[in-house]
Design a protein around this motif. Structure first.
Motif, PDB file in Angstrom:
ATOM      1  N   ARG A   6       0.840  -1.223   0.000  1.00 16.24           N
ATOM      2  CA  ARG A   6       0.000   0.000   0.000  1.00 16.24           C
ATOM      3  C   ARG A   6       0.861   1.254   0.000  1.00 16.24           C
TER       4      ARG A   6
ATOM      5  N   ASP B 201       1.858   4.602  -3.231  1.00 19.77           N
ATOM      6  CA  ASP B 201       1.948   6.057  -3.063  1.00 19.77           C
ATOM      7  C   ASP B 201       3.353   6.444  -2.636  1.00 19.77           C
TER       8      ASP B 201
ATOM      9  N   VAL C 265       0.445   8.801   3.165  1.00 24.60           N
ATOM     10  CA  VAL C 265      -0.845   8.110   3.184  1.00 24.60           C
ATOM     11  C   VAL C 265      -1.432   8.326   4.577  1.00 24.60           C
TER      12      VAL C 265
ATOM     13  N   ARG D  81      -6.808   6.384   6.230  1.00 24.04           N
ATOM     14  CA  ARG D  81      -6.933   5.699   4.944  1.00 24.04           C
ATOM     15  C   ARG D  81      -6.174   4.377   4.954  1.00 24.04           C
TER      16      ARG D  81
END
Length: 944
Positions: free
Chosen positions: A28, A32, A37, A41
């Motif tokens: 994850r 990004d 992040v 989220r």
């Protein structure tokens, strides 16, 4: 790549170690890389909609473990993988695929193949292969797979240009097995089969594609696929689709309705012009249309071109260079070369920014379209080209939701902005303030590194100062909002500039008659207005014209608007409309005033004292009918601050009306009460609605029955000659008769009023008369007889869209239903009445409807709810006019009954004593008697 997700998750040269949750966290963050992040989220993406109680601690623990292998930073709101995006396979793939697609579009097929092959070599298997169980992974993997398919298609297309063969047939069939509705893939398959000498199989592939599309979508093949099929039949198929000379775009495109409209127009017309103001996104829209066009497309940028150089600009854009002759006169001129080159060519030519050389662009487009049957032209301009057969597609600002998406995407690129629920109101305000213009929104988003979004929303009204810095690579006119509008301004004639500057006096647009009379250009007005509409500085919406607020702000800075002429024009409109509001054309003139409501209110604000006071007087009845009590009060108070407490000469009645509008529902000064002014009148007032407002302020007279009859007859005598005023006086007489208990007199007066208003065709007066007849029936205890006149009153109020009266009618019907043993119907009426009254600021109706809810609760034995509702109603109930005072007394009476029913005799006595001590006037007689009787029945003794 040191890091990757295009296959099993990589952290360095080896597959990442650790459990599934740890790998999912790394994957994850890799998606990004280099960006924060947010922690919420992360939790959502890793745990879904139902995270465990210890999710925050679990993420923090896994981050600590990951930090042994990869650099992770925390900025107080979330985590960032501190590596360059170029070190992660997914980001390198995206960059290479974009570069390859751009090279393909520009015709550099070798560079395209090189970039795309390198991009596809980064894939080691399925994306996110070892973390598919994580909630974020399926959608992300599907998105990446779609990007991979596109890159494969682009790579095959580049190879077909470089080395036409059937080598890619198997790969294309695999793509179609996974995505059989991709028509471009079918087209590539047919091209590849033809390149391998297998045209029969290409035709069979087309039939298969036709069947799949018909079965799955009920659709025919696209223009591209049909063109390939035709070319195969003719034996004229080239290895790849025609080249397109379109620049690659650096930012995403927000879908808009004009895209499909333009593409559809191009299918049936050969010249389509995108027309709209500067900054509306015409250029970007034209490029998106051209990029999706099935054939060859070429962009011609005309912004820096002179009128004599338009043909040569098209030649240069098409790559048709001069032959190198030293003496150009010895060869064909630019137009002849264009005609020869395009006579047999299928091409979409995009002529961008035609407004400054309109005649030259129109002449060239007309000549080329007449001589080149395979040519289509898509132009962008701030006014149409004026060529026969031209289809115009208006391009305005983005709708609010699309504008918010654009601002958010550009803000994310500029400052890592992510739209949170708390930011939505501010972003929505920014979009609306900037008219949804894409360029203005991009300039605003570029300010996010400096200004928080709420501060930007506060400042963006000063748009030319705030939006003063854009992209350094953009054209000069697109670097600031001021430059953008100045480009359009400089293209106007002197008369057009003067009209644009004067038009800024209008608010919410204007009709042609207002523009002609206020802007003062005489016979030139129509031509100048046509020029401004044609050049997209003014928009026509039906019979009205309006100007975007961004353009208005620029034009207003060019000189003072004709404010006094504007005020005088709308004063005359208000006076004309007011006379019609008391007759059968009431609804038509209400709509007419609604259309210019903003102009009327602006005229009150910027007109001098005399026209402003006369406007307030003329608008008083309109404001009441439309439930605009709050707006009327604010405008009247502002005006009184300017005018002062003393009426200017000749404006006594207007000044009283202004004070009435400003004072309701607050108490008025007894020494200068409007009732005193009414006593001085020897004739009907110029504004008859003064009678109604002053009656609300003064309340019913407290004289004896005989004296009141005499007073009313004297008033009626002074009002002779004004049928509307006479009928309204009968309404007042009917209510006074009800307060005195003279039901026969009340019935005669309400009936008399109804006949008078029916003769005039005036709905509001008929509504009051029907409401009075319903109240009379309720007072007699005949609730069944009250329903027909009350239903008719409600019908009339709804027809008028008179929100205050509709709220009051519903409250009154709720009372009748409650007394008539219909609690469910009563509850519905009270609830709807409260909603309407709240919306239009009628706090006394809100309070009386909530009182009705309290009485309903008391009737069903719910004492606590009744007490709470009554206390809320008491807090909401205003003072200053007699209906509110009566409501206040009834609330206290209800509080006494609620306390008594709950067994609290002392609280009940407290409320009953307040009623008997405060009640004054005829309308309080029944309430006082009921409170006195209840107090006597309690006999509570002294308070403990």
């Amino acid at each position: 790549m040191p890091y990757g997700v295009l296959g099993p998750t990589l952290a360095g040269p080896a597959v990442a170690a650790g459990g599934a949750r740890l790998r999912a966290l790394l994957a994850r963050l890799l998606l990004d890389a280099g960006r924060v992040v947010p922690l919420p989220r992360l939790i959502d993406d890793l745990y879904g909609d139902t995270p465990p109680a210890g999710a925050v601690n679990a993420v923090q623990s896994n981050v600590s473990r990951l930090r042994r292998e990869v650099p992770i930073a925390y900025d107080g709101s979330g985590y960032r993988l501190d590596v360059e995006p170029g070190e992660v396979d997914v980001h390198r793939f995206a960059r290479l695929a974009t570069e390859g697609r751009s090279a393909l579009r520009s015709g550099d097929f070798a560079a395209a193949e090189s970039r795309l092959s390198e991009a596809l070599a980064l894939w080691r298997g399925e994306a996110l292969a070892d973390v598919r169980a994580a909630p974020f992974a399926p959608a992300a993997a599907d998105r990446l797979e779609e990007q991979r398919r596109q890159a494969v298609e682009d790579n095959i297309e580049a190879q077909l240009h470089l080395r036409p063969s059937a080598d890619a047939v198997d790969d294309l069939r695999k793509l179609l097995a996974a995505a059989p509705l991709r028509e471009h893939t079918w087209a590539l398959l047919m091209r590849s089969l033809v390149a391998g000498g297998r045209p029969a199989e290409a035709l069979a592939a087309f039939e298969e594609a036709r069947r799949v599309l018909a079965d799955e979508l009920g659709a025919d093949p696209s223009a591209e696929l049909s063109a390939v099929h035709t070319a195969v039949l003719r034996g004229s198929l080239t290895p790849g689709p025609p080249r397109s000379r379109l620049p690659a775009q650096l930012t995403s495109f927000v879908e808009r309705d004009e895209l499909a409209r333009t593409a559809e127009s191009l299918r049936s017309a050969r010249l389509v012009t995108l027309v709209g103001p500067g900054g509306a996104g015409k250029t970007r829209l034209s490029l998106e249309v051209a990029a999706r066009h099935p054939g060859e497309a070429c962009l011609v940028e005309l912004a820096g071109t002179g009128p004599d150089d338009v043909p040569r600009a098209v030649l240069d854009a098409l790559g048709l260079r001069d032959t190198g002759l030293l003496d150009r006169s010895a060869g064909p001129d630019a137009l002849d070369r264009l005609l020869a080159a395009l006579s047999t060519r299928e091409l979409l030519l995009v002529l961008d920014n035609c407004e400054h050389l309109l005649a030259a662009a129109a002449a060239l487009a007309g000549r080329l379209l007449g001589a080149c049957p395979g040519l289509r032209v898509l132009a962008t301009s701030r006014e149409p080209l004026g060529v026969t057969g031209e289809v115009r597609v208006p391009v305005a600002g983005l709708p609010t939701e699309a504008g918010m998406r654009l601002f958010t995407e550009r803000g994310a690129a500029a400052a890592g902005f992510a739209l949170a629920a708390a930011d939505e109101a501010a972003v929505r305000q920014i979009v609306r303030t900037l008219d949804g213009l894409p360029l203005a929104l991009e300039l605003a988003a570029a300010r996010l590194p400096v200004l928080p979004v709420d501060e930007l929303a506060r400042r963006v009204g000063d748009r030319f100062r705030v939006l003063s810095r854009g992209s350094s690579t953009a054209a000069v006119r697109h670097r600031t909002l001021w430059n953008l509008v100045a480009w359009s301004w400089d293209l106007l004639t002197t008369r057009e500039q003067l009209l644009a500057q004067r038009f800024t006096v209008f608010r919410g647009g204007a009709g042609l008659d207002a523009i002609e009379q206020v802007c003062g250009l005489g016979d030139d007005t129509l031509d100048a207005l046509g020029g401004l509409v044609g050049k997209s500085l003014i928009e026509r919406d039906g019979s009205r014209y309006r100007m975007l607020s961004t353009i208005r702000a620029f034009c207003a800075a060019q000189g003072p608007p004709p404010s006094e002429d504007h005020a005088l024009f709308f004063l005359e409109l208000a006076r004309t409309a007011d006379a019609h509001l008391r007759g059968p054309d009431q609804l038509t003139w209400l709509d007419r005033l609604d259309a210019d409501r903003d102009n009327l209110h602006a005229a009150v604000r910027h007109g001098s004292a005399e026209p402003a006071l006369r406007l307030v007087a003329a608008l008083s009845f309109y404001w009441w009918l439309r439930g605009a009590r709050g707006e009327a009060q604010a405008l009247a108070r502002e005006l009184l601050d300017r005018v002062g407490p003393v009426a200017p000469p000749g404006l006594a009645e207007e000044h009283v009306l202004c004070r009435l509008n400003a004072g309701l529902p607050t108490p008025l000064d007894a020494a200068s009460h409007p009732a005193r002014f009414l006593q001085t009148l020897s004739r009907p007032p110029a504004q008859p609605f003064l009678l109604y407002l002053s009656a609300f302020a003064a309340g019913p007279p407290e004289s004896s029955h005989e004296d009141v009859v005499a007073i009313q007859e004297r008033l009626r005598a002074r009002l002779r000659g004004s049928p509307w005023s006479e009928a309204l006086a009968s309404i007042g007489s009917g209510w006074i008769a009800l307060f005195h208990g003279d039901e026969a007199w009340a019935g005669r007066e309400f009936a008399r009023a109804l006949v008078g208003f029916q003769a005039l065709g005036e709905r509001w007066g008929m509504m009051l008369a029907q409401s009075g007849l319903a109240e009379l029936a309720t007072a007699r205890g005949d609730h069944r007889a009250a329903r027909p006149p009350m239903d008719e009153a409600l019908r009339l109020a709804a027809e008028l869209r008179s929100q205050v009266d509709l709220a009051e009618m519903l409250r009154s019907r709720g009372e009748a239903r409650m007394l008539g043993d219909d609690p469910a119907g009563a509850a519905g009426d009270f609830s709807e009445s409260m909603a309407l009254a709240t919306a239009c600021g009628a706090t006394e109706v809100v309070a009386s409807s909530r009182l009705g809810q309290a009485r309903l609760a008391l009737r069903r034995g719910d004492h606590a709810t009744a007490r709470g509702l009554a206390l809320s109603a008491l807090a909401e109930c205003p003072t200053g006019w007699y209906t509110a005072d009566g409501v206040r007394l009834t609330i206290k009476l209800t509080l006494g009954h609620a306390a008594g029913a709950a067994g609290d005799r002392y609280e009940a006595a407290h409320w009953f004593r307040q009623v008997t001590a405060e009640a004054t006037g005829l309308d309080a007689t029944a309430v006082t008697a009921e409170a006195a009787a209840a107090l006597a029945a309690l006999n509570p003794g002294p308070a403990p």
